[in-house]
Design a protein around this motif. Structure first.
Motif, mmCIF file in Angstrom:
data_model
loop_
_atom_site.group_PDB
_atom_site.id
_atom_site.type_symbol
_atom_site.label_atom_id
_atom_site.label_comp_id
_atom_site.label_asym_id
_atom_site.label_seq_id
_atom_site.Cartn_x
_atom_site.Cartn_y
_atom_site.Cartn_z
ATOM 1 N N VAL A 186 7.180 10.172 2.578
ATOM 2 C CA VAL A 186 5.885 10.103 3.260
ATOM 3 C C VAL A 186 4.899 11.084 2.625
ATOM 4 O O VAL A 186 3.766 10.734 2.296
ATOM 5 C CB VAL A 186 6.055 10.409 4.764
ATOM 6 C CG1 VAL A 186 4.690 10.587 5.441
ATOM 7 C CG2 VAL A 186 6.843 9.292 5.439
ATOM 8 N N ALA A 187 5.352 12.330 2.427
ATOM 9 C CA ALA A 187 4.484 13.358 1.846
ATOM 10 C C ALA A 187 4.074 12.996 0.424
ATOM 11 O O ALA A 187 2.919 13.193 0.027
ATOM 12 C CB ALA A 187 5.180 14.711 1.871
ATOM 13 N N GLU A 188 4.997 12.439 -0.352
ATOM 14 C CA GLU A 188 4.684 12.052 -1.734
ATOM 15 C C GLU A 188 3.681 10.911 -1.775
ATOM 16 O O GLU A 188 2.796 10.872 -2.636
ATOM 17 C CB GLU A 188 5.969 11.668 -2.472
ATOM 18 C CG GLU A 188 6.855 12.862 -2.801
ATOM 19 C CD GLU A 188 8.234 12.454 -3.308
ATOM 20 O OE1 GLU A 188 8.892 13.287 -3.946
ATOM 21 O OE2 GLU A 188 8.651 11.289 -3.047
ATOM 22 N N ASN A 189 3.810 9.969 -0.864
ATOM 23 C CA ASN A 189 2.840 8.874 -0.779
ATOM 24 C C ASN A 189 1.446 9.404 -0.455
ATOM 25 O O ASN A 189 0.446 8.948 -1.022
ATOM 26 C CB ASN A 189 3.271 7.854 0.276
ATOM 27 C CG ASN A 189 4.123 6.736 -0.288
ATOM 28 O OD1 ASN A 189 3.622 5.745 -0.797
ATOM 29 N ND2 ASN A 189 5.435 6.915 -0.196
ATOM 30 N N MET A 190 1.377 10.363 0.451
ATOM 31 C CA MET A 190 0.075 10.918 0.826
ATOM 32 C C MET A 190 -0.541 11.696 -0.336
ATOM 33 O O MET A 190 -1.762 11.645 -0.556
ATOM 34 C CB MET A 190 0.222 11.792 2.069
ATOM 35 C CG MET A 190 0.607 10.984 3.303
ATOM 36 S SD MET A 190 0.906 11.977 4.779
ATOM 37 C CE MET A 190 -0.772 12.302 5.312
ATOM 38 N N LEU A 191 0.299 12.388 -1.099
ATOM 39 C CA LEU A 191 -0.197 13.098 -2.271
ATOM 40 C C LEU A 191 -0.727 12.105 -3.307
ATOM 41 O O LEU A 191 -1.760 12.348 -3.940
ATOM 42 C CB LEU A 191 0.916 13.941 -2.887
ATOM 43 C CG LEU A 191 0.493 14.847 -4.051
ATOM 44 C CD1 LEU A 191 -0.473 15.931 -3.577
ATOM 45 C CD2 LEU A 191 1.722 15.480 -4.708
ATOM 46 N N LEU A 192 -0.039 10.983 -3.447
ATOM 47 C CA LEU A 192 -0.482 9.936 -4.369
ATOM 48 C C LEU A 192 -1.870 9.421 -3.961
ATOM 49 O O LEU A 192 -2.744 9.210 -4.803
ATOM 50 C CB LEU A 192 0.535 8.787 -4.367
ATOM 51 C CG LEU A 192 0.421 7.727 -5.460
ATOM 52 C CD1 LEU A 192 0.686 8.326 -6.838
ATOM 53 C CD2 LEU A 192 1.395 6.586 -5.185
ATOM 54 N N ALA A 193 -2.056 9.229 -2.655
ATOM 55 C CA ALA A 193 -3.341 8.745 -2.155
ATOM 56 C C ALA A 193 -4.458 9.748 -2.397
ATOM 57 O O ALA A 193 -5.621 9.376 -2.572
ATOM 58 C CB ALA A 193 -3.236 8.440 -0.664
ATOM 59 N N GLY A 251 0.776 -1.235 0.000
ATOM 60 C CA GLY A 251 0.000 0.000 0.000
ATOM 61 C C GLY A 251 0.803 1.279 0.000
ATOM 62 O O GLY A 251 0.235 2.369 -0.073
ATOM 63 N N THR A 252 2.135 1.179 0.102
ATOM 64 C CA THR A 252 2.975 2.380 0.047
ATOM 65 C C THR A 252 4.096 2.176 -0.972
ATOM 66 O O THR A 252 4.495 1.054 -1.259
ATOM 67 C CB THR A 252 3.602 2.705 1.418
ATOM 68 O OG1 THR A 252 4.351 1.563 1.881
ATOM 69 C CG2 THR A 252 2.545 3.059 2.443
ATOM 70 N N ALA A 253 4.606 3.282 -1.510
ATOM 71 C CA ALA A 253 5.712 3.238 -2.467
ATOM 72 C C ALA A 253 7.013 3.502 -1.719
ATOM 73 O O ALA A 253 7.224 4.612 -1.220
ATOM 74 C CB ALA A 253 5.507 4.283 -3.556
ATOM 75 N N PRO A 254 7.904 2.525 -1.598
ATOM 76 C CA PRO A 254 9.087 2.650 -0.739
ATOM 77 C C PRO A 254 10.072 3.722 -1.172
ATOM 78 O O PRO A 254 10.797 4.262 -0.346
ATOM 79 C CB PRO A 254 9.730 1.254 -0.805
ATOM 80 C CG PRO A 254 9.213 0.655 -2.077
ATOM 81 C CD PRO A 254 7.839 1.197 -2.235
#
Length: 253
Positions: free
Chosen positions: A103-110, A96-99
Motif C-alpha cells: 500500500v505504501a509503495e503504491n502511494m509513493l508511486l502515485a 490503477g494499483t500495482a498488486p
C-alpha cells in the motif's frame, strides 16, 4: 466567482467511422468546469458518459471541437501529458494499483505521477506519516495494512487506495468513473462519504459518473444529465436541492 479550469467547446466524437452507419457519441457538446466544482454525471447506457471522461482524460481523440485547460488549447495533447494535471479512478478495483507492491509503495508511486523518473532513493520513510494520515481518512482499516501487498486487500480497500493515489498530488481535475459501482452497498457508501470529505477538505475539482440517482442528488454542487451525446440538463446546487429522484427519472423518458 470561480474561474473555468477546463472547457470543452462544440466537441464531437464519432462512432462507426469506417462504416455507412456513422454515429455521434458526443454531439457538439460544450461544457465549462469551474475550479472547485464537484459535478455528478448521469445518463442511460450509451448516453456518452464514459466517452466524456475519456475525452477529458485525453484517452480518446475528438473529431471536432476544442479542449482548453486553464485557457490553453490542449486538443491534441497526449493522454500521458494529461496525467500532469489530471487523475482518474475506474470502476474496477484492480485497475490503477500495482498488486505486487505494498500500500505504501503504491502511494509513493502515485506521488511521482507525471514526473520524470530518476534513480534516486525512494523516500518511503519520509512520506510514511503522510500516507498513514490519508489512509485513516478512509475509515476502513487501510491504515493497518500499509505494508500489505495490494493484491491481498479487499476490493473496498483496494478501491480506497486507488482513490488516495488519485488525489495525493491534488490534481486540477479528478475523474471518478463509477468508482463505487463494483462494491457492496455498505462499502460503496463508506467510500462515497470519504470521497466527499476529502474533495471538500482539499477543494478538489471533480466529475463523478453514477448510476444511482440518489447519489447524483446528494453529492456535488452540479449535476449533468447526458442523453444521446448531449448535455440536456446542467443543474446547480440550488436547482438540485429542489429535485427528487422522480424528477430525474423524467429526463430518461
Amino acid at each position: 466567482m470561480n474561474k473555468p479550469i477546463f472547457e470543452l467547446k462544440n466537441v464531437t466524437v464519432l462512432g462507426n467511422k469506417n462504416s455507412s452507419n456513422v454515429t455521434k457519441i458526443l454531439n457538439n457538446l460544450s461544457l465549462t468546469i469551474n475550479d472547485g466544482d464537484f459535478i455528478t454525471v448521469i445518463g442511460t447506457n450509451g448516453a456518452g458518459k464514459s466517452t466524456l471522461l475519456n475525452v477529458i482524460s485525453g484517452a480518446l481523440a475528438i473529431d471536432d471541437g476544442i479542449i482548453l485547460h486553464n485557457g490553453r488549447d490542449i486538443t491534441n495533447l497526449s493522454e500521458e501529458e494529461h496525467t500532469k494535471f489530471l487523475s482518474r479512478v475506474f470502476q474496477d478495483p484492480q485497475l490503477g494499483t500495482a498488486p505486487r507492491m505494498t500500500v505504501a509503495e503504491n502511494m509513493l508511486l502515485a506521488l511521482k505521477r507525471g514526473e520524470r523518473r530518476f534513480l534516486v532513493p525512494r523516500k518511503l520513510k519520509q512520506n510514511r506519516e503522510r500516507f498513514l494520515k490519508l489512509a485513516k481518512m478512509m475509515h476502513n482499516g487501510l491504515e493497518d495494512r500499509m505494508d500489505t501487498f495490494t493484491g491481498n486487500l479487499s476490493g473496498g480497500q483496494r478501491q480506497a487506495l486507488s482513490f488516495l493515489m488519485a488525489i495525493l498530488k491534488k490534481p486540477d481535475i479528478l475523474l471518478l468513473d463509477e468508482h463505487t459501482a463494483a462494491l457492496d452497498p455498505h462499502t460503496s457508501q463508506s467510500l462515497l462519504n470519504a470521497t466527499r470529505e476529502i474533495i471538500s477538505q482539499d477543494k478538489i475539482t471533480a466529475l463523478m459518473i453514477t448510476h444511482h440517482l440518489e447519489d447524483a442528488l446528494n453529492y456535488g454542487n452540479r449535476l449533468l444529465v447526458l442523453k444521446q451525446g448531449k448535455i440536456i440538463a446542467d443543474l446547480d446546487h440550488n436547482a438540485k436541492i429542489k429535485l427528487t429522484t422522480d424528477d430525474l427519472y423524467r429526463y430518461f423518458e
